[in-house]
Design a protein around this motif. Structure first.
Motif, PDB file in Angstrom:
ATOM      1  N   THR A 160      -0.679  -3.201  -1.045  1.00 26.81           N
ATOM      2  CA  THR A 160      -0.844  -1.780  -0.739  1.00 26.81           C
ATOM      3  C   THR A 160      -0.819  -1.529   0.758  1.00 26.81           C
ATOM      4  O   THR A 160      -0.298  -0.503   1.215  1.00 26.81           O
ATOM      5  CB  THR A 160      -2.148  -1.249  -1.351  1.00 26.81           C
ATOM      6  OG1 THR A 160      -3.253  -2.032  -0.855  1.00 26.81           O
ATOM      7  CG2 THR A 160      -2.124  -1.367  -2.875  1.00 26.81           C
ATOM      8  N   ASP A 218      -0.705 -10.687  -3.656  1.00 26.57           N
ATOM      9  CA  ASP A 218      -0.108  -9.768  -2.697  1.00 26.57           C
ATOM     10  C   ASP A 218      -0.284 -10.193  -1.243  1.00 26.57           C
ATOM     11  O   ASP A 218       0.252  -9.534  -0.340  1.00 26.57           O
ATOM     12  CB  ASP A 218      -0.635  -8.351  -2.905  1.00 26.57           C
ATOM     13  CG  ASP A 218      -2.142  -8.235  -2.783  1.00 26.57           C
ATOM     14  OD1 ASP A 218      -2.804  -9.273  -2.613  1.00 26.57           O
ATOM     15  OD2 ASP A 218      -2.650  -7.099  -2.857  1.00 26.57           O
ATOM     16  N   ASN A 258       0.751  -0.645  -5.609  1.00 30.55           N
ATOM     17  CA  ASN A 258       1.540  -1.820  -5.230  1.00 30.55           C
ATOM     18  C   ASN A 258       3.037  -1.580  -5.373  1.00 30.55           C
ATOM     19  O   ASN A 258       3.833  -2.475  -5.073  1.00 30.55           O
ATOM     20  CB  ASN A 258       1.194  -3.026  -6.117  1.00 30.55           C
ATOM     21  CG  ASN A 258      -0.177  -3.600  -5.872  1.00 30.55           C
ATOM     22  OD1 ASN A 258      -0.966  -3.744  -6.816  1.00 30.55           O
ATOM     23  ND2 ASN A 258      -0.483  -3.936  -4.633  1.00 30.55           N
TER      24      ASN A 258
END
Length: 394
Positions: free
Chosen positions: A253, A226, A95
């Motif tokens: 990611t 995220d 990340n």
């Protein structure tokens, strides 16, 4: 001469502009310039870190070579662990990307989100380099005027969203206003961004100097943080590594594949010495950084106390490196800032560098305000500041 019109129309670098105001001015020895313009430590990294950097230069041959585009793996791992512990969430090394400063982090993430013709919601007063990048990239800026408390309103932001809005940008502790955004306000913006499928870009360059103990927000505790949150950060202020250009992106990611493309074409890899210095600092300078925070908070208290002695001035926000103030003069802030160089040997930046002026549809606050980067002054320097300002208004 052919010039990209979006670039040509972009504001000139404000700090460079301010330096031109003092370039041809002579300051007598008894009244030297008090430079409170740029938000950067004036001292070098602490001696133990400089010694470690010298050792790296001499003995770590890999520090002189290209490295991974997304950054040194041990530094990415350290950031991930530190952030997971600090925010009470789960951040993995995948990340994290290391960048050449936080400005590059911002330009990289915006480039993964928006193209010319899209728009981004930017609270005012804004950090000028954020606005400059949007302008030169042809990305519209939907200006969100903050309230009297210098906090942005999520409901007002919702009214600015269009089909081509791609992100909302927050900076906390704020540059230039100094205010610290409450956790519930951050959550409200997170929820707003998620409900509209937008990214929430949170710039926490000054997180190490937040006056609050513990995590300033709970956004990383969301198991799906995220899908919405992109955080950017700088090691420049924490370890005085401004000249070594080390920042970070914390994001999904999947986004990192796009970030990698962008970074590879711009710098290939982040500064290798700076990355190793940041890692060494994270591993060895926690107590030193805590003392730096204590010093900055003491300077903040001195600024707050000082403005109680200047009733003609208004302290609108104060925190991290900055005080944001309403000046008492009957002329716009850019003219005030220039005159303060001559009349008081003090260099500040005008609010016109941080927000829309009246002719741009602004409220007038840009013309009425100044930013003071008080972290650049010690206790004696802050005392000198108030002596000089008092002499002007009494």
């Amino acid at each position: 001469m052919l010039v990209n019109p979006d670039l040509a129309a972009t504001l000139s670098p404000p700090v460079m502009e301010a330096r031109r105001w003092i370039a041809e001015t002579t300051f007598p020895p008894e009244r030297p310039l008090l430079n409170l313009s740029q938000a950067a430590p004036v001292d070098p990294p602490p001696a133990p870190l400089r010694a470690a950097m010298a050792d790296i230069i001499q003995n770590d041959s890999s520090a002189h070579l290209y490295g991974p585009v997304l950054g040194l793996q041990p530094l990415r791992e350290r950031v991930a662990q530190t952030w997971s512990d600090a925010y009470g969430g789960t951040v993995s090394p995948a990340n994290v990307a290391i960048t050449s400063g936080c400005n590059q982090a911002f330009t990289a993430v915006v480039s993964t989100l928006a193209q010319a013709g899209d728009n981004v919601i930017l609270p005012s007063p804004w950090y000028f380099n954020h606005k400059m990048w949007l302008d030169m990239a042809g990305i519209g800026c939907r200006v969100l005027e903050s309230g009297a408390d210098l906090l942005p309103d999520p409901q007002a932001a919702a009214a600015l969203i269009t089909p081509r809005t791609r992100a909302i940008v927050l900076v906390s502790p704020n540059n230039p206003a100094g205010v610290e955004y409450p956790a519930e306000l951050m959550q409200a913006f997170f929820d707003l961004a998620r409900s509209h499928g937008l990214a929430l870009i949170v710039d926490e360059t000054y997180r190490d100097f937040d006056s609050r103990n513990g995590a300033p927000h709970n956004l990383f505790q969301d198991p799906d943080w995220d899908d919405t949150l992109i955080q950017i950060y700088s090691f420049s202020k924490a370890f005085r590594l401004t000249g070594h250009r080390v920042g970070a992106i914390v994001a999904a990611t999947d986004r990192m594949a796009q970030v990698e493309k962008w970074l590879d074409t711009v710098t290939i890899c982040p500064n290798q010495l700076g990355q190793r210095a940041a890692l060494w600092g994270m591993e060895n300078l926690s107590e030193w950084l805590a003392s730096e925070r204590t010093e900055i908070l003491a300077r903040r208290a001195a600024m707050e106390a000082g403005f109680t002695t200047l009733p003609d001035w208004g302290l609108l926000g104060c925190g991290a490196y900055f005080a944001y103030v309403a000046h008492p003069f009957d002329k716009p802030s850019d003219a005030v800032a220039k005159s303060l160089v001559q009349d008081a040997a003090v260099l500040m930046l005008p609010g016109t560098m941080f927000g829309p002026t009246r002719d741009m549809g602004g409220s007038g606050r840009a013309e009425n305000t100044l930013r003071i980067a008080f972290a650049n002054a010690d206790a004696a320097g802050i005392a000198t500041l108030f002596e000089r300002l008092s002499a002007l208004t009494h």
